[in-house]
Design a protein around this motif. Structure first.
Motif, PDB file in Angstrom:
ATOM      1  N   THR A   1       0.846  -1.194   0.000  1.00 52.43           N
ATOM      2  CA  THR A   1       0.000   0.000   0.000  1.00 52.43           C
ATOM      3  C   THR A   1       0.877   1.238   0.000  1.00 52.43           C
ATOM      4  O   THR A   1       1.957   1.262   0.584  1.00 52.43           O
ATOM      5  N   SER A   2       0.389   2.251  -0.667  1.00 50.77           N
ATOM      6  CA  SER A   2       1.154   3.494  -0.722  1.00 50.77           C
ATOM      7  C   SER A   2       0.998   4.258   0.588  1.00 50.77           C
ATOM      8  O   SER A   2       0.033   4.060   1.326  1.00 50.77           O
ATOM      9  N   PRO A   3       1.947   5.156   0.886  1.00 50.42           N
ATOM     10  CA  PRO A   3       1.836   5.964   2.114  1.00 50.42           C
ATOM     11  C   PRO A   3       0.548   6.786   2.155  1.00 50.42           C
ATOM     12  O   PRO A   3      -0.030   6.982   3.201  1.00 50.42           O
ATOM     13  N   VAL A   4       0.088   7.247   0.998  1.00 53.10           N
ATOM     14  CA  VAL A   4      -1.145   8.039   0.946  1.00 53.10           C
ATOM     15  C   VAL A   4      -2.332   7.178   1.355  1.00 53.10           C
ATOM     16  O   VAL A   4      -3.168   7.585   2.153  1.00 53.10           O
ATOM     17  N   THR A   5      -2.402   5.955   0.832  1.00 51.11           N
ATOM     18  CA  THR A   5      -3.491   5.050   1.172  1.00 51.11           C
ATOM     19  C   THR A   5      -3.451   4.717   2.647  1.00 51.11           C
ATOM     20  O   THR A   5      -4.476   4.712   3.326  1.00 51.11           O
ATOM     21  N   SER A   6      -2.266   4.453   3.158  1.00 51.73           N
ATOM     22  CA  SER A   6      -2.111   4.120   4.576  1.00 51.73           C
ATOM     23  C   SER A   6      -2.556   5.288   5.452  1.00 51.73           C
ATOM     24  O   SER A   6      -3.263   5.100   6.436  1.00 51.73           O
TER      25      SER A   6
ATOM     26  N   LYS B   1      -4.624   7.690   4.678  1.00 48.18           N
ATOM     27  CA  LYS B   1      -6.075   7.860   4.552  1.00 48.18           C
ATOM     28  C   LYS B   1      -6.798   6.847   5.435  1.00 48.18           C
ATOM     29  O   LYS B   1      -7.766   7.191   6.114  1.00 48.18           O
ATOM     30  N   LYS B   2      -6.331   5.606   5.442  1.00 48.06           N
ATOM     31  CA  LYS B   2      -6.947   4.589   6.290  1.00 48.06           C
ATOM     32  C   LYS B   2      -6.809   4.960   7.765  1.00 48.06           C
ATOM     33  O   LYS B   2      -7.748   4.792   8.542  1.00 48.06           O
ATOM     34  N   GLU B   3      -5.652   5.468   8.149  1.00 48.05           N
ATOM     35  CA  GLU B   3      -5.437   5.883   9.541  1.00 48.05           C
ATOM     36  C   GLU B   3      -6.382   7.024   9.910  1.00 48.05           C
ATOM     37  O   GLU B   3      -6.934   7.039  11.006  1.00 48.05           O
ATOM     38  N   GLU B   4      -6.545   7.971   9.004  1.00 44.81           N
ATOM     39  CA  GLU B   4      -7.457   9.094   9.251  1.00 44.81           C
ATOM     40  C   GLU B   4      -8.898   8.608   9.387  1.00 44.81           C
ATOM     41  O   GLU B   4      -9.626   9.068  10.273  1.00 44.81           O
ATOM     42  N   GLU B   5      -9.291   7.692   8.512  1.00 43.19           N
ATOM     43  CA  GLU B   5     -10.649   7.146   8.581  1.00 43.19           C
ATOM     44  C   GLU B   5     -10.861   6.388   9.893  1.00 43.19           C
ATOM     45  O   GLU B   5     -11.914   6.508  10.522  1.00 43.19           O
ATOM     46  N   THR B   6      -9.870   5.626  10.302  1.00 46.94           N
ATOM     47  CA  THR B   6      -9.964   4.895  11.569  1.00 46.94           C
ATOM     48  C   THR B   6     -10.067   5.869  12.736  1.00 46.94           C
ATOM     49  O   THR B   6     -10.880   5.680  13.640  1.00 46.94           O
ATOM     50  N   GLU B   7      -9.270   6.921  12.712  1.00 45.78           N
ATOM     51  CA  GLU B   7      -9.311   7.898  13.801  1.00 45.78           C
ATOM     52  C   GLU B   7     -10.661   8.613  13.842  1.00 45.78           C
ATOM     53  O   GLU B   7     -11.220   8.830  14.933  1.00 45.78           O
ATOM     54  N   LEU B   8     -11.217   8.948  12.695  1.00 49.43           N
ATOM     55  CA  LEU B   8     -12.546   9.581  12.660  1.00 49.43           C
ATOM     56  C   LEU B   8     -13.604   8.630  13.227  1.00 49.43           C
ATOM     57  O   LEU B   8     -14.481   9.050  13.986  1.00 49.43           O
ATOM     58  N   ARG B   9     -13.517   7.370  12.848  1.00 43.55           N
ATOM     59  CA  ARG B   9     -14.468   6.386  13.371  1.00 43.55           C
ATOM     60  C   ARG B   9     -14.312   6.251  14.885  1.00 43.55           C
ATOM     61  O   ARG B   9     -15.309   6.190  15.616  1.00 43.55           O
ATOM     62  N   LEU B  10     -13.059   6.220  15.355  1.00 43.40           N
ATOM     63  CA  LEU B  10     -12.822   6.125  16.802  1.00 43.40           C
ATOM     64  C   LEU B  10     -13.382   7.342  17.533  1.00 43.40           C
ATOM     65  O   LEU B  10     -13.967   7.208  18.611  1.00 43.40           O
ATOM     66  N   GLU B  11     -13.207   8.518  16.962  1.00 43.01           N
ATOM     67  CA  GLU B  11     -13.744   9.734  17.582  1.00 43.01           C
ATOM     68  C   GLU B  11     -15.257   9.640  17.733  1.00 43.01           C
ATOM     69  O   GLU B  11     -15.808   9.988  18.781  1.00 43.01           O
ATOM     70  N   ARG B  12     -15.931   9.158  16.690  1.00 42.38           N
ATOM     71  CA  ARG B  12     -17.395   9.006  16.758  1.00 42.38           C
ATOM     72  C   ARG B  12     -17.777   7.959  17.805  1.00 42.38           C
ATOM     73  O   ARG B  12     -18.731   8.158  18.563  1.00 42.38           O
ATOM     74  N   LEU B  13     -17.048   6.859  17.841  1.00 41.04           N
ATOM     75  CA  LEU B  13     -17.353   5.806  18.817  1.00 41.04           C
ATOM     76  C   LEU B  13     -17.112   6.289  20.243  1.00 41.04           C
ATOM     77  O   LEU B  13     -17.902   5.994  21.150  1.00 41.04           O
ATOM     78  N   ARG B  14     -16.035   7.044  20.466  1.00 40.50           N
ATOM     79  CA  ARG B  14     -15.768   7.604  21.804  1.00 40.50           C
ATOM     80  C   ARG B  14     -16.916   8.504  22.242  1.00 40.50           C
ATOM     81  O   ARG B  14     -17.433   8.384  23.350  1.00 40.50           O
ATOM     82  N   LYS B  15     -17.290   9.434  21.352  1.00 39.95           N
ATOM     83  CA  LYS B  15     -18.360  10.381  21.687  1.00 39.95           C
ATOM     84  C   LYS B  15     -19.668   9.640  21.952  1.00 39.95           C
ATOM     85  O   LYS B  15     -20.359   9.925  22.932  1.00 39.95           O
ATOM     86  N   THR B  16     -19.995   8.681  21.105  1.00 40.04           N
ATOM     87  CA  THR B  16     -21.235   7.928  21.267  1.00 40.04           C
ATOM     88  C   THR B  16     -21.233   7.147  22.570  1.00 40.04           C
ATOM     89  O   THR B  16     -22.212   7.169  23.319  1.00 40.04           O
ATOM     90  N   ALA B  17     -20.130   6.457  22.872  1.00 34.47           N
ATOM     91  CA  ALA B  17     -20.050   5.672  24.102  1.00 34.47           C
ATOM     92  C   ALA B  17     -20.191   6.568  25.332  1.00 34.47           C
ATOM     93  O   ALA B  17     -20.908   6.223  26.285  1.00 34.47           O
ATOM     94  N   LEU B  18     -19.525   7.713  25.324  1.00 39.24           N
ATOM     95  CA  LEU B  18     -19.626   8.636  26.460  1.00 39.24           C
ATOM     96  C   LEU B  18     -21.042   9.186  26.602  1.00 39.24           C
ATOM     97  O   LEU B  18     -21.571   9.286  27.718  1.00 39.24           O
TER      98      LEU B  18
END
Length: 76
Positions: free
Chosen positions: A2-7, A9-26
């Motif tokens: 995988t290219s660094p850009v793809t990697s 982007k995946k990290e950013e998407e994971t972090e955004l999902r985690l942020e939503r899950l944190r907020k929802t859980a709280l």
């Protein structure tokens, strides 16, 4: 490979999902929706097992459950 850009982007998407899950859980925890909060935190911990916010949610829910069980045993 995988290219660094793809990697990144995946990290950013994971972090955004985690942020939503944190907020929802709280939010769910604050509303007393314990089962939902636990399920949401568990989903987040599958993405990031060491996430301190989600671990804290689970720890607080466990503590609340233990306290509730102790109170029930005392009343019985």
């Amino acid at each position: 490979m995988t290219s660094p850009v793809t990697s990144t982007k995946k990290e950013e998407e994971t972090e955004l999902r985690l942020e939503r899950l944190r907020k929802t859980a709280l939010d769910q925890q604050r509303k007393g929706q314990r089962v939902q909060a636990l399920n949401t935190a568990a989903a987040g911990l599958q993405l990031a097992p060491e996430d301190p916010v989600l671990r804290s949610v689970v720890d607080r829910l466990l503590s609340q459950a233990q306290s509730s069980a102790q109170r029930a045993n005392t009343r019985a």
